[in-house]
Scaffold this active site. Structure first.
Site, PDB file in Angstrom:
ATOM      1  CD1 TRP A  34       4.164  -5.389   4.858  1.00  0.00           C
ATOM      2  CD2 TRP A  34       4.809  -4.833   6.923  1.00  0.00           C
ATOM      3  NE1 TRP A  34       3.113  -5.653   5.708  1.00  0.00           N
ATOM      4  CE2 TRP A  34       3.486  -5.326   6.986  1.00  0.00           C
ATOM      5  CE3 TRP A  34       5.422  -4.431   8.115  1.00  0.00           C
ATOM      6  CZ2 TRP A  34       2.767  -5.407   8.173  1.00  0.00           C
ATOM      7  CZ3 TRP A  34       4.710  -4.523   9.300  1.00  0.00           C
ATOM      8  CH2 TRP A  34       3.398  -5.001   9.320  1.00  0.00           C
ATOM      9  CG  HIS A  66       2.737   9.167   7.985  1.00  0.00           C
ATOM     10  ND1 HIS A  66       2.292   8.997   6.691  1.00  0.00           N
ATOM     11  CD2 HIS A  66       4.022   8.712   8.002  1.00  0.00           C
ATOM     12  CE1 HIS A  66       3.267   8.464   5.964  1.00  0.00           C
ATOM     13  NE2 HIS A  66       4.324   8.278   6.736  1.00  0.00           N
ATOM     14  CG  ASP A  74       0.826   8.634  -2.431  1.00  0.00           C
ATOM     15  OD1 ASP A  74       1.541   8.476  -1.423  1.00  0.00           O
ATOM     16  OD2 ASP A  74       1.259   8.523  -3.593  1.00  0.00           O
ATOM     17  N   GLY A  75       0.838  11.096  -0.365  1.00  0.00           N
ATOM     18  CA  GLY A  75       1.494  12.408  -0.338  1.00  0.00           C
ATOM     19  C   GLY A  75       1.777  12.945   1.058  1.00  0.00           C
ATOM     20  CG  ASN A  76       0.069  11.166   4.581  1.00  0.00           C
ATOM     21  OD1 ASN A  76      -0.757  11.876   4.030  1.00  0.00           O
ATOM     22  ND2 ASN A  76      -0.257  10.097   5.296  1.00  0.00           N
ATOM     23  CB  ILE A 103      -3.879   0.722  -9.377  1.00  0.00           C
ATOM     24  CG1 ILE A 103      -4.619   1.264 -10.617  1.00  0.00           C
ATOM     25  CG2 ILE A 103      -4.838  -0.048  -8.491  1.00  0.00           C
ATOM     26  CD1 ILE A 103      -5.820   2.124 -10.356  1.00  0.00           C
ATOM     27  CB  SER A 104       0.058   1.709  -5.437  1.00  0.00           C
ATOM     28  OG  SER A 104       0.768   2.764  -6.070  1.00  0.00           O
ATOM     29  CG  LEU A 118     -19.285   6.005   5.976  1.00  0.00           C
ATOM     30  CD1 LEU A 118     -19.460   6.319   4.490  1.00  0.00           C
ATOM     31  CD2 LEU A 118     -18.320   7.012   6.589  1.00  0.00           C
TER      32      LEU A 118
HETATM   33  C1  IPE Z   1      -0.005   3.587  -1.793  1.00  0.00           C
HETATM   34  O1  IPE Z   1       0.888   4.640  -1.599  1.00  0.00           O
HETATM   35  C2  IPE Z   1      -0.385   2.968  -0.503  1.00  0.00           C
HETATM   36  C3  IPE Z   1      -1.088   3.816   0.461  1.00  0.00           C
HETATM   37  C4  IPE Z   1      -1.506   5.037   0.301  1.00  0.00           C
HETATM   38  C5  IPE Z   1      -1.346   3.174   1.703  1.00  0.00           C
HETATM   39  P1  IPE Z   1       2.455   4.441  -1.805  1.00  0.00           P
HETATM   40  O2  IPE Z   1       3.059   5.769  -1.582  1.00  0.00           O
HETATM   41  O3  IPE Z   1       2.942   3.321  -0.983  1.00  0.00           O
HETATM   42  O4  IPE Z   1       2.535   4.019  -3.353  1.00  0.00           O
HETATM   43  P2  IPE Z   1       3.767   4.008  -4.350  1.00  0.00           P
HETATM   44  O5  IPE Z   1       4.877   3.266  -3.691  1.00  0.00           O
HETATM   45  O6  IPE Z   1       4.149   5.431  -4.608  1.00  0.00           O
HETATM   46  O7  IPE Z   1       3.243   3.356  -5.581  1.00  0.00           O
HETATM   47  C1  IPE Z   2       0.739   7.900   2.044  1.00  0.00           C
HETATM   48  O1  IPE Z   2       1.682   8.910   2.019  1.00  0.00           O
HETATM   49  C2  IPE Z   2       0.650   7.201   3.367  1.00  0.00           C
HETATM   50  C3  IPE Z   2       1.144   5.814   3.353  1.00  0.00           C
HETATM   51  C4  IPE Z   2       1.565   5.137   2.325  1.00  0.00           C
HETATM   52  C5  IPE Z   2       1.134   5.141   4.631  1.00  0.00           C
HETATM   53  P1  IPE Z   2       3.196   8.585   1.702  1.00  0.00           P
HETATM   54  O2  IPE Z   2       3.890   8.258   2.976  1.00  0.00           O
HETATM   55  O3  IPE Z   2       3.322   7.565   0.629  1.00  0.00           O
HETATM   56  O4  IPE Z   2       3.695   9.983   1.172  1.00  0.00           O
HETATM   57  P2  IPE Z   2       4.675  10.261  -0.029  1.00  0.00           P
HETATM   58  O5  IPE Z   2       4.126   9.561  -1.250  1.00  0.00           O
HETATM   59  O6  IPE Z   2       6.015   9.697   0.362  1.00  0.00           O
HETATM   60  O7  IPE Z   2       4.682  11.730  -0.173  1.00  0.00           O
HETATM   61 MG    MG Z   3       3.421   7.668  -1.400  1.00  0.00          MG
END
Ligand code: IPE
Ligand code: IPE
Ligand code: MG
Length: 249
Positions: free
Chosen positions: A74, A42, A25-27, A196-197, A136
């Site tokens: 989605w 991404h 997360d955090g891209n 945990i999302s 792996l």
């Molecule tokens: C969880 O990240 C899903 C993935 C990393 C693929 P999200 O960014 O979608 O989660 P929420 O919406 O902050 O809970």
């Molecule tokens: C996780 O990073 C990648 C995916 C869910 C595909 P995000 O796109 O959720 O990045 P933030 O949370 O918005 O920073």
């Molecule tokens: Mg995110």
């Protein structure tokens, strides 16, 4: 091979986690902080995947599971969703041969029915090609949701036992999308959120949870090592007392 459930038998201790599962997360925030479009995050995230996969191989981790796209993603703008799909296709095109050469077995789990036919075919080919690799097992969770997984496993379980009304954990677990892997020892979520999302709801029952503020594109092999050090400092009790774990009683 069917692995024992952590709620049925105490798993063997290992200092290197056998299975690491990561919510990458955090891209988006990584990119926004740099005044870049979210997609740049991404793209950079794919580089981080490559590095972490290699690092896991080097460290003798047997299973790495990456949450790439959730069943709820989605809901994002159509443009971002289609870009993520394109990135997935490009990554498969570019990386599968190298994975195969490095003895990596690739699995993609989730409800793939929503993906277009070309992507589904690429996934099937990549899985077939790498199926016998053992160094792996890399699982990419795509259109995955923990609730979807429990529901699809429940449906299959009921269909496999006509007329049966009493079920056991094992009867369900064998139909989960990742029945081929042990439960994760270490769960990592980057990007600062502590939730945990809808990731592996069933399998995380006794995983050690590790959260870091580092955005996924900045998550390096050194960051992975920090998570492993934290994991190694935990006492995994699986319901027992600390004295029992230490062998005192
Ligand atoms: C969880 O990240 C899903 C993935 C990393 C693929 P999200 O960014 O979608 O989660 P929420 O919406 O902050 O809970
Ligand atoms: C996780 O990073 C990648 C995916 C869910 C595909 P995000 O796109 O959720 O990045 P933030 O949370 O918005 O920073
Ligand atoms: Mg995110």
């Amino acid at each position: 091979m069917i692995f024992k459930s952590s709620t049925k038998a105490v798993p063997e201790a290992s200092s290197v986690p056998r299975h690491v599962a990561i919510i990458m997360d955090g891209n988006g925030r990584w990119a926004t902080r740099r005044m870049l479009p979210r997609v740049a995050g991404h793209v950079k995230g794919v580089d981080a995947v490559r590095e972490i996969v290699e690092a896991c191989v080097d460290r003798g981790i047997g299973y790495l599971t990456l949450f790439a796209f959730s069943s709820e993603n989605w809901r994002r703008p159509e443009e971002e969703v289609s870009l993520l799909m394109r990135l997935f296709v490009t990554a498969l095109e570019r990386e599968v041969a190298k994975m195969h050469a490095n003895d990596i077995c690739l699995k993609v789990v989730g409800d793939l029915s929503r993906f277009d036919a070309k992507l589904r075919e690429m996934i099937a080919n990549a899985e077939r090609r790498t199926a016998n690799n053992t160094r792996l097992t890399l699982t990419v969770c795509a259109n995955y949701g923990g609730r979807w997984d429990i529901m699809q496993a429940s449906s299959k379980m009921v269909a496999a036992h006509p007329g049966v009304t009493e079920f056991t954990e094992e009867m369900l677990a064998e139909h989960l999308a990742m029945a081929y892997a042990p439960e994760p020892d270490l769960f990592i979520r980057t990007g600062g959120e502590e939730r945990i999302s809808n990731f592996l709801l069933w399998q995380l029952a006794y995983s050690e949870l590790y959260f870091t503020d580092t955005f996924w594109p900045d998550f390096s092999p050194a960051s992975l090592d920090q998570a492993i050090v934290s994991y190694q400092s935990r006492e995994r009790r699986f319901g027992r007392t600390g004295d029992q774990v230490a062998g005192k009683k």
